[in-house]
Each structure stands twice: as C-alpha cells, then as structure tokens.
Enzyme design. Structure first.
Site, short mmCIF file in Angstrom:
data_model
loop_
_atom_site.label_atom_id
_atom_site.label_comp_id
_atom_site.label_asym_id
_atom_site.label_seq_id
_atom_site.Cartn_x
_atom_site.Cartn_y
_atom_site.Cartn_z
N GLU A 260 54.47 -2.29 29.25
CA GLU A 260 55.33 -3.07 30.18
C GLU A 260 56.24 -2.14 30.74
O GLU A 260 56.86 -2.45 31.88
CB GLU A 260 56.16 -4.21 29.02
N ASP A 338 48.78 0.42 31.82
CA ASP A 338 47.87 0.71 30.71
C ASP A 338 47.94 2.20 30.75
O ASP A 338 48.10 2.95 29.62
CB ASP A 338 46.58 0.28 30.76
#
Length: 391
Positions: A260, A338
């Site tokens: 995030e 990611d």
C-alpha cells in the site's frame, strides 16, 4: 434516437451477461484441473463462490435493463406527472426505483456470503446499515443534485461548471472517507506496540505521514481480510481490518502495508483521481449535449431532473466500457506496488500474505483474459507471485 439509446444499453447488458456466462464456464473447466494456491476442497469452494457471484451479476444486469426500459417507455413520464415539476423528486424517484428493484439481489448476495462464511452481520445490523446509507445519500446526494439542477437552470454550458463542482466533491470525499466510514465501523488505535513501531518505521522510509494507525471492527460484518490507507493529506490514516490481525503474521501485515505504501510513493491515488477527472469530463460533455429529440421521443421535457436521470443511465454504460483502460493502468500500478512491498520487506512475506488472502477471501485464483480485462483492477495472485519470483 430513443431506439439507438436503448440498443446501446441492451448491447451493454448482453455483453455483461454473456461475459458472466463465459467466465462461469471457464471457472467450471479450471475447477476440474489441479488446484493452485489452495487445497482441492478450498479450490472447488472458491470456484463455486465465484460462479454464484456471476449469477448475482447476471440478475443485477437484467434488473438494470428492466429499470431502464421501464423509465424510457412511460416510467419517466409517469414520475414527471406526479412530481409537480420538482427535479429533486424526479432524481430521487429514479434511485428509489433502482434500489427497490435491486434490493432482493442485495439480500441474496448477503445470503450467499453467509453460506460461504463471509457475512457475519445480523439482519438487524443490515437494516441499520441500509438506513444509514439512505440517510447519507439523501443528505449528500441531495446537496449535489441541487447544485447540478441550479447550474443547468442558470448556465448554457452548465456541464463545464457541473463537472468542476462534482470533481471537487470527489476530492473531498477522498479526504473525508475515513470519517464517513466511522458511521458504520468502530476504529480503535492499534494496541500492538511492536507492530505499530514497525509500521511507523516503514512509513518513515517513504515519507508517509498519517494521523494514526487504526484497527477497524470489520469482523462484525464480514470475515474477509483487508487493509488500506484512507484519506489524503492530513487526513491520511492506516486502517487494518481486525480479521487481518487475526490471520496474518506481523511480517505478512508489514508486507501488505508495504504494498500500500508503494501506491503512496508512486502517487497512484492522485493519478487515479486525475484519470477519473478526465473520464468525468467526457461524461459531462455527453450529458450536457443530449439532443432534444431524445426527450421528445420519451415524451418528457428537457428538465434538469430528466437530463440527470438519463445521465445516470449513460454513466453506467460509459464507465463500463472505459473500465479496461482503468484496469490496465491499475494492474500496472499493482505490480509496481508489489515491487515496493518486496523492497520494504522480504518478498517471501508478501507472497505468503497473498496466498493467505486468496484462501481466507475464497478468491478463485484464475480468470479468463477477457473477464480480467473488463473487471479486474488487480492482477491475479498467480501473476503477482510470478512477478515477485522473477524479481
């Protein structure tokens, strides 16, 4: 013009239904193969849940078609007959009809979620939540609709001002989202000091400043796992579902939050708002230039209320067929996030967290390319793990 309008909407519905049927058949074939990321029993259950969701989507598509056909062939005229020229009543009547028609589908979705172990909310809580949503919609929606009605009545190029007005509201909603969510959930400061310290250390590495790290009591409604950063600027806060804390290790939670933080570092939220703004501009241009002949064929006047009702119908089709563009950009952003998550923590922790999320959320790990293009803002977990392995 009316026939053309209805033809486009019917094609949209037919495409939706056809794609849901195609995806259901695809899942049926994949379920018969070797299981991936989960045990065979869990794999079959995830596939079954995915098919149930497609059935619900099909019902929802036909409900939309029913509402639109009803409105275009007498329904909107009938609403105008009884609303005494009140544009707000016209708009709220449209949403009331849509809500009533789709309510059984919403209830069925809750029943299916309960069957698969997700829905933990009592029917009493469901009713309370629905009442809160309606009240919030009437208050906020009423203010927005009133502003748009005023602009339509006052300016020839109202759609330019209307777009600016709504876009500002979109930004404000993103700023205030954590506070709106407090109407439905309880937020408590994270008590795990070790985890809190680790999260703060990680946030400082990327320059993320938040107003706090909170745990949301998501388990009283749903058992699925999630975490997010809510708000913009000084309203930013880290929110962890209590279900996430129960199922994931500290390292896995840090990996999820690292992902995030990747979105924050790459300014994905701001980019998404900008992209929505561009698309909204195109939508308002279309709505602001609807031909008089369309209203004549529907046998209603070109009033602000009727313009906006047709605009809401158009927006459903408009954003659906733009979704592949949004999804392609979003999936690229997910891979980059990611990458950041793997840099801030070990990739193995992010991989194990993703696998747990798939299992706990019963997310079927495979999807056809065409369905992913239209619906998936995230790459499949299989694709994400493959990318992480390469890196």
């Amino acid at each position: 013009m009316l026939i053309g309008f209805l033809t486009i909407f019917t094609i949209y519905i037919a495409f939706r239904v056809g794609l849901d049927i195609y995806e259901s058949l695809y899942i049926k074939e994949e379920v018969a193969k070797e299981a991936v990321l989960m045990g065979k029993k869990e794999y079959i259950e995830a596939g079954l849940y995915a098919v149930y969701k497609k059935i619900i989507d099909i019902f929802d598509a036909f409900a939309s078609l029913f509402v639109v056909v009803t409105l275009l062939f007498g329904g909107l005229w009938l609403i105008n007959y009884f609303d005494n020229g009140n544009d707000l009543i016209t708009i709220f009547s449209y949403f009331a009809i849509t809500y009533i028609v789709t309510l059984p589908i919403t209830i069925y979705q809750k029943i299916i979620d309960k069957r698969f172990g997700f829905n933990k909310a009592s029917w009493k809580l469901f009713v309370i939540d629905e009442i809160k949503k309606i009240v919030l919609f009437v208050i906020l929606g009423g203010a927005i609709f009133y502003g748009l009605i005023y602009f339509i009545n006052s300016f020839d190029n109202w759609w330019l001002i209307g777009f600016s007005f709504v876009f500002i509201i979109v930004i404000l909603i993103n700023l205030l989202l954590p506070y709106f969510m407090m109407m439905f959930n309880k937020f408590t400061p994270l008590e795990n000091e070790e985890l809190k310290h680790s999260i703060e250390e990680m946030m400082s590495k990327v320059g993320f400043k938040s107003s706090g790290i909170f745990v949301m009591d998501a388990s009283k409604r749903d058992s699925r796992l999630n975490a997010f950063f809510g708000g913009i600027g000084n309203t930013k806060r880290v929110v962890l579902f209590d279900t996430l804390l129960e199922k994931l290790s500290n390292n896995e939670i840090l990996a999820v939050l690292g992902h995030e933080l990747g979105h924050f570092k790459h300014k994905d939220i701001i980019k998404n708002i900008a992209m929505i703004g561009v698309m909204m501009f195109g939508l308002f241009f279309i709505i602001g230039n609807l031909p008089d002949s369309l209203f004549n064929e529907i046998k209603v006047e070109k009033t602000p209320g009727n313009i906006l009702v047709l605009g809401f119908i158009i927006s459903e089709v408009y954003f659906y067929f733009l979704s592949p563009i949004m999804n392609l950009i979003s999936r690229h952003n997910e891979f980059e996030a990611d990458k950041m998550g793997a840099e801030l923590n070990e990739a193995k922790h992010l991989k194990s967290a993703l696998i747990k999320l798939v299992n706990e959320n019963k997310s079927f790990p495979k999807s056809s390319k065409i369905y992913s293009l239209m619906y998936h803002s995230h790459p499949s977990v299989l694709e994400r793990i493959e990318k992480l392995d390469k890196k």
